[in-house]
Design an enzyme around this catalytic site. Structure first.
Site, short mmCIF file in Angstrom:
data_model
loop_
_atom_site.label_atom_id
_atom_site.label_comp_id
_atom_site.label_asym_id
_atom_site.label_seq_id
_atom_site.Cartn_x
_atom_site.Cartn_y
_atom_site.Cartn_z
N ASP A 38 -58.72 -20.71 13.52
CA ASP A 38 -59.86 -21.41 14.11
C ASP A 38 -60.04 -22.72 13.36
OD1 ASP A 38 -62.19 -21.56 15.86
OD2 ASP A 38 -63.36 -21.37 14.03
N GLU A 130 -56.71 -21.37 19.75
CA GLU A 130 -57.51 -21.53 20.95
C GLU A 130 -56.92 -22.63 21.81
OE1 GLU A 130 -62.20 -20.84 21.14
OE2 GLU A 130 -61.52 -21.83 19.33
N ASP A 229 -66.81 -18.53 11.48
CA ASP A 229 -65.47 -19.00 11.83
C ASP A 229 -64.41 -17.92 11.58
OD1 ASP A 229 -66.32 -21.73 12.48
OD2 ASP A 229 -66.84 -21.79 10.36
#
Ligand SMILES: [Zn+2]
Length: 308
Positions: A38, A130, A229
């Site tokens: 992330d 992502e 996170d």
């Protein structure tokens, strides 16, 4: 070959096609399995597993000091620039300095990202990220001669802020490095609420805001409390699906232009930005610059000239 200017330097990028055998993951890569990544704003990245197996603290990858220092120097130079008089020679000098510092910051950030992506690709068998729509988020507002865009400068500033966190660059580097080092890239759909979902039980907190730094699960039987996170990184690890792209072998310094942008005229503007588009560079001959494609437009004040 593409000539590009960045700050006070000129760069020549040479494109060539090389055939190579793609390696399989090593035993230690397979043992470590999949990692979720992330990207952060305050730091570079949060990982669902430590980057170095024996150092639990390496699950958070900080922005190194030299990047922060360069950012600070840039801020000061920009303040100095705003104090100069228009048309003065001092203004010209300060302007050049701002340009240099911009370039220096971008280079340092990129070098650091390269270190991280190589480490990830060699350490794990699968790297999950992502799928951020960076191409869309950072599309230039420039428009065309017939229909000029509005608020071009404002959008350019916003684009810079988004690109500073480099989610697209992280993915681009991982796309080819995973193939070089025998690992695989996995991608989580951009609409999957990775921050708002409990990585243990799946409970969702739709009211989570950016200022909530800790994820607290509302499911009584679960009760997970975890750094926001880190929770996102775990979700990315668990829910990403493998990205099956045809093999490519390109690095930014070795692609058809310095940006690593697609050069095929057939490339749809704003299309997905994986390296696969660079596999086939189309027929030889001059390719017109695609000003409508944000990825083809020069980044960070770089000017590019396609030679042949
Ligand atoms: Zn939970």
């Amino acid at each position: 070959m593409t000539i590009a200017r960045g700050g006070h330097r000129w760069y020549a990028s040479v494109l060539c096609k090389v055939q190579m055998d793609l390696p399989s993951p090593t035993r230690s890569q397979s043992e470590r399995g999949r990692v979720g990544v992330d990207l952060g704003v305050k730091y570079l990245a949060a990982l669902s597993k430590p980057l170095h197996a024996n150092e639990p603290g390496s699950a958070v990858v900080a922005n190194p000091r030299h990047v922060r220092d360069a950012a600070r120097r840039l801020t000061r130079a920009q303040q100095a620039l705003s104090r100069t008089r228009k048309g003065s020679s001092r203004r010209e000098r300060t302007k050049r300095r701002v340009g240099r510092l911009h370039h220096e910051l971008a280079e340092r950030r990129e070098a650091h990202l390269h270190q991280l992506t190589k480490r990830l690709a060699t350490e794990f068998s699968e790297i999950a990220v992502e799928d951020l729509n960076v191409a869309g988020m950072t599309r230039s507002a420039r428009g065309t001669t017939e229909a000029p865009g509005r608020k071009v400068r404002q959008k350019a500033g916003l684009n810079r802020a988004i690109l500073d966190a480099s989610p697209g660059e992280l993915r681009r580097q991982l796309a080819y490095k995973t193939k070089w080092y025998g690992s695989k890239l996995a991608v989580l759909d951009r609409w999957w609420p990775s921050s708002k979902t409990c990585s243990d039980c799946g409970w969702q907190n739709p009211h989570l805001t950016l200022s909530d730094r800790t994820f607290a699960c509302g499911n009584e039987t679960c009760g997970l409390q975890l750094d926001r996170d880190m929770n996102a990184a775990r979700n990315i690890e668990q829910h990403a699906t493998l990205d099956d792209e045809p093999p490519v072998a390109c690095d930014r310094r070795e692609t058809s232009n310095a940006r690593g942008a697609p050069v095929s005229p057939a490339t749809p503007p704003g299309g997905r930005q994986e390296a696969k588009k660079r596999e086939d560079t189309g027929p030889p001959g001059p390719v017109p610059p695609q000003r409508s494609d944000p990825l083809a437009s020069p980044p960070r004040g770089q000017e590019q000239t396609k030679l042949f």
